[in-house]
Motif scaffolding. Structure first.
Motif, mmCIF file in Angstrom:
data_model
loop_
_atom_site.group_PDB
_atom_site.id
_atom_site.type_symbol
_atom_site.label_atom_id
_atom_site.label_comp_id
_atom_site.label_asym_id
_atom_site.label_seq_id
_atom_site.Cartn_x
_atom_site.Cartn_y
_atom_site.Cartn_z
ATOM 1 N N PHE A 72 0.842 -1.194 0.000
ATOM 2 C CA PHE A 72 0.000 0.000 0.000
ATOM 3 C C PHE A 72 0.878 1.244 0.000
ATOM 4 O O PHE A 72 2.027 1.218 0.421
ATOM 5 C CB PHE A 72 -0.971 0.033 1.186
ATOM 6 N N PHE A 73 0.296 2.328 -0.500
ATOM 7 C CA PHE A 73 0.948 3.629 -0.501
ATOM 8 C C PHE A 73 0.496 4.397 0.731
ATOM 9 O O PHE A 73 -0.706 4.478 1.002
ATOM 10 C CB PHE A 73 0.578 4.409 -1.767
ATOM 11 N N CYS A 74 1.437 4.953 1.496
ATOM 12 C CA CYS A 74 1.101 5.805 2.640
ATOM 13 C C CYS A 74 1.247 7.261 2.204
ATOM 14 O O CYS A 74 2.366 7.717 1.964
ATOM 15 C CB CYS A 74 2.017 5.512 3.828
ATOM 16 N N PRO A 75 0.146 7.987 2.087
ATOM 17 C CA PRO A 75 0.232 9.376 1.628
ATOM 18 C C PRO A 75 0.885 10.302 2.652
ATOM 19 O O PRO A 75 1.347 11.375 2.308
ATOM 20 C CB PRO A 75 -1.231 9.765 1.386
ATOM 21 N N PHE A 76 0.940 9.877 3.897
ATOM 22 C CA PHE A 76 1.530 10.723 4.932
ATOM 23 C C PHE A 76 3.050 10.615 4.943
ATOM 24 O O PHE A 76 3.738 11.579 5.229
ATOM 25 C CB PHE A 76 0.938 10.373 6.296
ATOM 26 N N THR A 120 -3.780 5.143 -5.137
ATOM 27 C CA THR A 120 -2.721 6.028 -4.642
ATOM 28 C C THR A 120 -2.979 7.464 -5.081
ATOM 29 O O THR A 120 -2.074 8.150 -5.515
ATOM 30 C CB THR A 120 -1.351 5.544 -5.174
ATOM 31 N N SER A 121 -4.205 7.925 -4.951
ATOM 32 C CA SER A 121 -4.606 9.208 -5.510
ATOM 33 C C SER A 121 -3.888 10.404 -4.887
ATOM 34 O O SER A 121 -3.865 11.475 -5.480
ATOM 35 C CB SER A 121 -6.113 9.400 -5.363
ATOM 36 N N HIS A 122 -3.293 10.250 -3.719
ATOM 37 C CA HIS A 122 -2.595 11.363 -3.091
ATOM 38 C C HIS A 122 -1.158 11.494 -3.596
ATOM 39 O O HIS A 122 -0.482 12.445 -3.289
ATOM 40 C CB HIS A 122 -2.562 11.191 -1.564
ATOM 41 N N HIS A 123 -0.711 10.528 -4.359
ATOM 42 C CA HIS A 123 0.673 10.553 -4.823
ATOM 43 C C HIS A 123 0.799 11.483 -6.018
ATOM 44 O O HIS A 123 -0.070 11.524 -6.874
ATOM 45 C CB HIS A 123 1.128 9.132 -5.213
ATOM 46 N N PRO A 124 1.898 12.264 -6.107
ATOM 47 C CA PRO A 124 2.066 13.205 -7.220
ATOM 48 C C PRO A 124 2.047 12.537 -8.599
ATOM 49 O O PRO A 124 1.662 13.160 -9.575
ATOM 50 C CB PRO A 124 3.440 13.829 -6.959
#
Length: 126
Positions: A72-76, A120-124
């Protein structure tokens, strides 16, 4: 010694993290009907089952035991965490960790997020 002794310890080796392939992730825990939540190992942010991607099962390179990859991607923290769990006979991850969590490099995280933008929508890169 009652649990396998030195031979069991030798089976505990970790895979080479350079063999990780973000394209192998094909579904989420939620899509498989599994309702487990996880937390980022760094910031402890909870991650729901719809954001945890899993792979089809394959054999562990050392033991041959069926395993699934999870990530998983952690946006924080702006990283992707991945690990492997033992797989059930039906191909579901069991919650039994087969390989300790690792963090992808910046480039691997970028590729992962490009392949799975809906998770992962928060990732650039998304």
């Amino acid at each position: 010694m009652n649990q396998g002794g030195p031979a069991a310890l030798l089976c505990l080796e970790l895979d080479d993290p350079r063999q990780f392939d973000p394209a192998r992730f094909v579904a989420t825990l939620a899509e498989r009907g599994l309702d487990r939540c996880f937390a980022c190992s760094v910031c402890q942010q909870r991650v729901g089952p719809g954001s945890v991607l899993i792979t089809h099962p394959g054999p562990h390179p050392s033991t041959g035991q069926p395993i699934c990859g999870l990530a998983f991607f952690c946006p924080f923290c702006d990283h992707v965490q991945h690990w492997c769990e033992a797989s059930s006979l039906t191909g579901q991850p069991t919650g039994v960790v087969a390989m300790e969590p690792r963090f992808m490099t910046s480039e691997e995280s970028r590729v992962f997020c490009e392949k799975h933008p809906e998770k992962t929508s928060h990732h650039p890169a998304a």
